[in-house]
Design a protein around this motif. Sequence first.
Motif, PDB file in Angstrom:
ATOM      1  N   CYS A 167      24.952  12.585  -0.023  1.00 34.59           N
ATOM      2  CA  CYS A 167      24.042  11.498  -0.377  1.00 34.59           C
ATOM      3  C   CYS A 167      24.090  10.380   0.659  1.00 34.59           C
ATOM      4  O   CYS A 167      25.171   9.983   1.092  1.00 34.59           O
ATOM      5  N   ARG A 168      22.943   9.843   0.989  1.00 32.31           N
ATOM      6  CA  ARG A 168      22.902   8.691   1.890  1.00 32.31           C
ATOM      7  C   ARG A 168      23.527   7.465   1.232  1.00 32.31           C
ATOM      8  O   ARG A 168      24.224   6.671   1.875  1.00 32.31           O
ATOM      9  N   ASP A 169      23.265   7.297  -0.045  1.00 27.00           N
ATOM     10  CA  ASP A 169      23.804   6.166  -0.806  1.00 27.00           C
ATOM     11  C   ASP A 169      23.951   6.643  -2.247  1.00 27.00           C
ATOM     12  O   ASP A 169      23.448   7.696  -2.630  1.00 27.00           O
ATOM     13  N   TRP A 170      24.632   5.839  -3.079  1.00 26.01           N
ATOM     14  CA  TRP A 170      24.938   6.299  -4.433  1.00 26.01           C
ATOM     15  C   TRP A 170      23.716   6.327  -5.343  1.00 26.01           C
ATOM     16  O   TRP A 170      23.756   6.957  -6.401  1.00 26.01           O
ATOM     17  N   PHE A 171      22.634   5.672  -4.949  1.00 29.09           N
ATOM     18  CA  PHE A 171      21.413   5.782  -5.739  1.00 29.09           C
ATOM     19  C   PHE A 171      20.879   7.213  -5.715  1.00 29.09           C
ATOM     20  O   PHE A 171      20.147   7.629  -6.603  1.00 29.09           O
ATOM     21  N   GLN A 172      21.258   7.957  -4.688  1.00 28.32           N
ATOM     22  CA  GLN A 172      20.791   9.342  -4.536  1.00 28.32           C
ATOM     23  C   GLN A 172      21.730  10.338  -5.223  1.00 28.32           C
ATOM     24  O   GLN A 172      21.681  11.533  -4.932  1.00 28.32           O
ATOM     25  N   LEU A 173      22.559   9.879  -6.133  1.00 27.63           N
ATOM     26  CA  LEU A 173      23.601  10.719  -6.720  1.00 27.63           C
ATOM     27  C   LEU A 173      23.062  12.026  -7.294  1.00 27.63           C
ATOM     28  O   LEU A 173      23.688  13.086  -7.180  1.00 27.63           O
ATOM     29  N   SER A 174      21.873  11.984  -7.891  1.00 26.90           N
ATOM     30  CA  SER A 174      21.320  13.207  -8.481  1.00 26.90           C
ATOM     31  C   SER A 174      20.940  14.233  -7.425  1.00 26.90           C
ATOM     32  O   SER A 174      20.770  15.412  -7.748  1.00 26.90           O
ATOM     33  N   LEU A 175      20.814  13.794  -6.173  1.00 35.39           N
ATOM     34  CA  LEU A 175      20.548  14.731  -5.077  1.00 35.39           C
ATOM     35  C   LEU A 175      21.586  15.841  -5.081  1.00 35.39           C
ATOM     36  O   LEU A 175      21.260  17.013  -4.872  1.00 35.39           O
ATOM     37  N   LYS A 176      22.836  15.467  -5.316  1.00 33.78           N
ATOM     38  CA  LYS A 176      23.886  16.487  -5.366  1.00 33.78           C
ATOM     39  C   LYS A 176      24.198  16.928  -6.795  1.00 33.78           C
ATOM     40  O   LYS A 176      24.404  18.114  -7.045  1.00 33.78           O
ATOM     41  N   GLU A 177      24.200  15.989  -7.746  1.00 35.36           N
ATOM     42  CA  GLU A 177      24.638  16.360  -9.088  1.00 35.36           C
ATOM     43  C   GLU A 177      23.562  17.093  -9.875  1.00 35.36           C
ATOM     44  O   GLU A 177      23.838  18.115 -10.507  1.00 35.36           O
ATOM     45  N   LYS A 226      16.541  26.824   1.481  1.00 36.93           N
ATOM     46  CA  LYS A 226      16.927  27.255   2.824  1.00 36.93           C
ATOM     47  C   LYS A 226      16.456  26.255   3.874  1.00 36.93           C
ATOM     48  O   LYS A 226      17.209  25.877   4.786  1.00 36.93           O
ATOM     49  N   LEU A 227      15.231  25.793   3.748  1.00 38.59           N
ATOM     50  CA  LEU A 227      14.707  24.803   4.691  1.00 38.59           C
ATOM     51  C   LEU A 227      15.480  23.487   4.581  1.00 38.59           C
ATOM     52  O   LEU A 227      15.730  22.821   5.602  1.00 38.59           O
ATOM     53  N   TYR A 228      15.841  23.110   3.382  1.00 34.80           N
ATOM     54  CA  TYR A 228      16.626  21.894   3.149  1.00 34.80           C
ATOM     55  C   TYR A 228      17.918  21.924   3.951  1.00 34.80           C
ATOM     56  O   TYR A 228      18.282  20.950   4.624  1.00 34.80           O
ATOM     57  N   PHE A 229      18.616  23.058   3.940  1.00 39.96           N
ATOM     58  CA  PHE A 229      19.867  23.164   4.698  1.00 39.96           C
ATOM     59  C   PHE A 229      19.613  23.234   6.204  1.00 39.96           C
ATOM     60  O   PHE A 229      20.384  22.685   6.994  1.00 39.96           O
ATOM     61  N   GLU A 230      18.549  23.894   6.589  1.00 34.19           N
ATOM     62  CA  GLU A 230      18.233  23.957   8.015  1.00 34.19           C
ATOM     63  C   GLU A 230      17.966  22.557   8.569  1.00 34.19           C
ATOM     64  O   GLU A 230      18.359  22.238   9.688  1.00 34.19           O
ATOM     65  N   ARG A 231      17.309  21.742   7.779  1.00 31.74           N
ATOM     66  CA  ARG A 231      16.968  20.387   8.229  1.00 31.74           C
ATOM     67  C   ARG A 231      18.155  19.425   8.165  1.00 31.74           C
ATOM     68  O   ARG A 231      18.262  18.522   9.007  1.00 31.74           O
ATOM     69  N   HIS A 232      19.029  19.574   7.183  1.00 35.76           N
ATOM     70  CA  HIS A 232      19.942  18.475   6.852  1.00 35.76           C
ATOM     71  C   HIS A 232      21.423  18.837   6.804  1.00 35.76           C
ATOM     72  O   HIS A 232      22.231  17.999   6.386  1.00 35.76           O
ATOM     73  N   ASP A 233      21.806  20.036   7.202  1.00 32.79           N
ATOM     74  CA  ASP A 233      23.226  20.382   7.191  1.00 32.79           C
ATOM     75  C   ASP A 233      24.024  19.361   8.005  1.00 32.79           C
ATOM     76  O   ASP A 233      23.663  19.040   9.146  1.00 32.79           O
ATOM     77  N   GLY A 234      25.080  18.830   7.403  1.00 27.16           N
ATOM     78  CA  GLY A 234      25.914  17.849   8.083  1.00 27.16           C
ATOM     79  C   GLY A 234      25.401  16.433   8.009  1.00 27.16           C
ATOM     80  O   GLY A 234      25.917  15.545   8.690  1.00 27.16           O
ATOM     81  N   ASP A 269      14.205  12.108  -1.575  1.00 23.26           N
ATOM     82  CA  ASP A 269      12.910  12.333  -0.914  1.00 23.26           C
ATOM     83  C   ASP A 269      13.004  13.451   0.117  1.00 23.26           C
ATOM     84  O   ASP A 269      12.062  14.232   0.294  1.00 23.26           O
ATOM     85  N   ASP A 270      14.130  13.543   0.801  1.00 26.86           N
ATOM     86  CA  ASP A 270      14.317  14.601   1.787  1.00 26.86           C
ATOM     87  C   ASP A 270      14.322  15.972   1.112  1.00 26.86           C
ATOM     88  O   ASP A 270      13.768  16.947   1.628  1.00 26.86           O
ATOM     89  N   PHE A 271      14.964  16.037  -0.051  1.00 27.61           N
ATOM     90  CA  PHE A 271      14.980  17.302  -0.790  1.00 27.61           C
ATOM     91  C   PHE A 271      13.570  17.677  -1.241  1.00 27.61           C
ATOM     92  O   PHE A 271      13.124  18.824  -1.061  1.00 27.61           O
ATOM     93  N   ALA A 272      12.854  16.724  -1.807  1.00 28.36           N
ATOM     94  CA  ALA A 272      11.490  16.985  -2.270  1.00 28.36           C
ATOM     95  C   ALA A 272      10.595  17.447  -1.125  1.00 28.36           C
ATOM     96  O   ALA A 272       9.795  18.381  -1.272  1.00 28.36           O
ATOM     97  N   ALA A 273      10.755  16.806   0.020  1.00 31.22           N
ATOM     98  CA  ALA A 273       9.924  17.156   1.181  1.00 31.22           C
ATOM     99  C   ALA A 273      10.194  18.579   1.644  1.00 31.22           C
ATOM    100  O   ALA A 273       9.265  19.303   2.034  1.00 31.22           O
ATOM    101  N   ALA A 274      11.456  19.000   1.602  1.00 29.48           N
ATOM    102  CA  ALA A 274      11.806  20.348   2.050  1.00 29.48           C
ATOM    103  C   ALA A 274      11.227  21.404   1.106  1.00 29.48           C
ATOM    104  O   ALA A 274      10.667  22.421   1.560  1.00 29.48           O
ATOM    105  N   TYR A 287      11.802  10.695 -10.390  1.00 27.75           N
ATOM    106  CA  TYR A 287      12.976  10.008  -9.839  1.00 27.75           C
ATOM    107  C   TYR A 287      12.942   8.507 -10.097  1.00 27.75           C
ATOM    108  O   TYR A 287      13.991   7.856 -10.076  1.00 27.75           O
ATOM    109  N   SER A 288      11.768   7.949 -10.297  1.00 26.55           N
ATOM    110  CA  SER A 288      11.647   6.493 -10.332  1.00 26.55           C
ATOM    111  C   SER A 288      11.371   5.909 -11.703  1.00 26.55           C
ATOM    112  O   SER A 288      11.551   4.712 -11.908  1.00 26.55           O
ATOM    113  N   GLN A 289      10.933   6.740 -12.660  1.00 30.30           N
ATOM    114  CA  GLN A 289      10.598   6.235 -13.990  1.00 30.30           C
ATOM    115  C   GLN A 289      11.636   6.691 -15.004  1.00 30.30           C
ATOM    116  O   GLN A 289      11.891   7.890 -15.160  1.00 30.30           O
ATOM    117  N   ALA A 290      12.229   5.721 -15.696  1.00 33.38           N
ATOM    118  CA  ALA A 290      13.171   6.038 -16.766  1.00 33.38           C
ATOM    119  C   ALA A 290      12.401   6.462 -18.009  1.00 33.38           C
ATOM    120  O   ALA A 290      11.174   6.345 -18.086  1.00 33.38           O
TER     121      ALA A 290
END
Length: 898
Positions: free
Chosen positions: A312-322, A411-419, A425-430, A451-454
Amino acid sequence: MREGTATLIRREDYCAPAFWIRTVDLTFDLDPAKTLVTSKMQLERNAAVAHGALRLHGEELNVLRVLINGESVSFRQEGHELIIDNVPDADFALEIRNTCAPDKNTALSGLYTSGGSFFTQCEAEGFRRITYFLDRPDVMAIYTVLLRADKAKFPVLLSNGNLLDSGDLDNGRHFAKWHDPFPKPSYLFALVAGDLVAREQRVRTRAGKDHLLQVFVRRGDLEKTEHAMNSLIASIVWDEARFGLPLDLERFMVVGVSDFNMGAMENKGLNIFNTSALLASPATATDADFARIESIVAHEYFHNWTGNRVTCRDWFQLSLKEGLTVFRDQEFSMDMAGGASARAVCRIQDVRALRASQFPEDSGAMAHPVRPDTFVEINNFYTPTVYEKGSEVVRMYQTLVGRAGFEKGLKLYFERHDGQAVTCDDFAAAIAAANPGSALSTRLDNFKRWYSQAGTPRVQARGVYDAAAQTYTLTLKQHNPATPGQEHKLPQVIPVALGLLSAEGQALPLQLQGEDQAAGLERVIVLDEAEQSFVFTNLASQPVPSLLRGFSAPVVLDDGLSDADLLVLLQHDADAFNRWEASQRLALNRILAAVRSGSALQLDSAFIEAMRAVLRHPELDAAFKDLALTLPGEGYIAEQLEVVDPQAIHAAVEAARSQLAQALREDWIEAFEANQIQGGYTPDPVSSGKRALANLALSMLVLDAARSGDTVWPGRAYQRFKDAGNMTERLGALSALVNAHAELAEPALARFHELFKDDALVIDKWFALQGRTPELDGKSFARVKQLTQHPDFTLKNPNRARSLISSLCMFNPAAFHRADAAGYVFWAEQVLALDAINPQIASRLARAMDRWTTLAQPYRSAALEAIRRVAAKPDLSSDVREVIDRALESDKSADAAA
């Protein structure tokens, strides 16, 4: 411990760090009272950020020296920061030497001791309790770690990555040197040192590489690690087969610890587990425990890619991994379950958990989007919304692009962002880029409103049949109620999987107006406006709609179906989820009618016969029958009401249980006898389902005996309790006695404690069972208060605190919500006591009051008084302060809405 003075952190204020840390060399001289930490870092300025001072995070640390390029430098400390004003413009080496006190770390964040061993928990911001650092997820470094300790006391020394060297030192000490070749953020750092033993196994992956797998536990627990090891191997095989993601280190280590705030932690190559999520044997763990361990082992292993390799870039993106990793572990569990019915049971259980925990969160004081916009304390946002609702968002990606399309996108997500450290937004775009022209890519901006509306969207569905035209017009409307800070919501993208059935239960071909031919018996339509209509053609009779199959979106559905329609779905729907949903709706309608009218519940013969038909159905699996015949939970029922009277709900549920027990008595006897298992124990889906149904039948028979005065079934339950060959049957029999308040419950509880007094995890079950016992004349609440004085009870161990205190306050509404306010007084006392030693556990208990504004009087006023009592404590942790403040703010919001 941080006091409640933290500032509000906003996602929109994110700035990249002013410095990058490229490599870290850590040396630990481990001592429980005072551990010496030496950190040597290579830093460079971030050219994209304006120059300024170097600010490092740190808490509860004693600084001994600070060097830059080998020379001592001046520094200052402000709050929880160490600030160096004059740093070189070029790359430089920074060395910090400090001490910390692991023995005094009752918060269990950072480096702490448990049972005489050292452990770490660095997510989210625990690394700053070890040494000063840029403790944020977008700073990724390569770590080399040297551990030194007394060899007799701490023979095992572990850290992330691969073991480079180890050996003996003077004075009975020894060392181990570890290197992790993959850059990682500080929250993934881990250290373990202690007297541990390991189960080991070597595996060869598809790539032809050999890897060492190790599960470390304290002596005496090794025999309980076989299931965890098998689950780890299955996870490795599955992830490589399903997504092409291999194990990337020479070894993979798992360690168990009894003092742990979470279930487990995915530290790179060195996962640390709460023993409750790791240890299992037939004698001490239930079928549910075995399934939970398999799921959590898989979850933490899957994080190696979805969380570690890409973080995650920052903790607001926590659901990106969880959220993504919960989806992956749910898919794994369904694949491991095997057949269609077993897969459906997994899905039903996941949705039931979502509704029990996340739906209330969406309508409570702490409601927040999957990607929050603000927080005070990040620990408070490890929530069902981020995890379980986040998983449902990922599942909708797969629904909209298809299984193969989702795999292409990942697969594209990992190709673009490994490491890299990236965003939702990056995940959605991939996913969208890998599936051009899909239902997702054409609606991507609108889809990201998830992602933005509770809040939980409400979908109303109504159908009109035109006999002359042989068309069926399905009109869908969506509305998302206001939540704190979000009064008005925009329409969301909601995939609705559906089928149509005839009144006789036959599946009908689905052809939309304008199409040349029908497109099968099930399809997905997409609701992305406030209101849309879909016209189905060539229907000879009025259909019964089966909507939201498989729970295709995390929404509340109002389909307006009659009892007759629900009975058609219950009897004939090809979708097992909607078949189960029909059973729940039939029960829910009757319970809500009684609660709303204030009258005593009386089940009608049509409902009873429908339940009898489920119980007798020759083709339904036992696991499905257990779920369909289990009444909706009291918390979920409360979610359907604007004003909640917990005692009225409890009375209605208990009346329904009692009447089902009585009316179906002969069927329960038959079900109990038919689902006995001979031979050795295995936690496979079929055997687990039979045990579940047998336990449900036994509980109903003992409950009915309590009404009639019969002694046969309580006696049989007690005998089963004594003779059981596994914990599922033993605990099931004990629960039947305790939940019915049978006379034999007391000797059974005493016997259970005597049998397992030396097994902490089993004693947790003993406490939890009593904490959740259905209330009867105040007995359950009184017992919990009494048990807080039991010699085996302590607030210092998170598992033990949760087993009793949380069981009462969060999972036993009738015992907690008392007219005399004693439950609320108890809650306030426990929150304050826990906050003094472990704020994370305290803040989770504080969440029991999230929806207090919906309570009827006198509960509402008494709850507010208790909340204010907690709020009045001046030195509350920021963890608890945020929850309590949000609870008080919800009172203002409720008054404004009124």
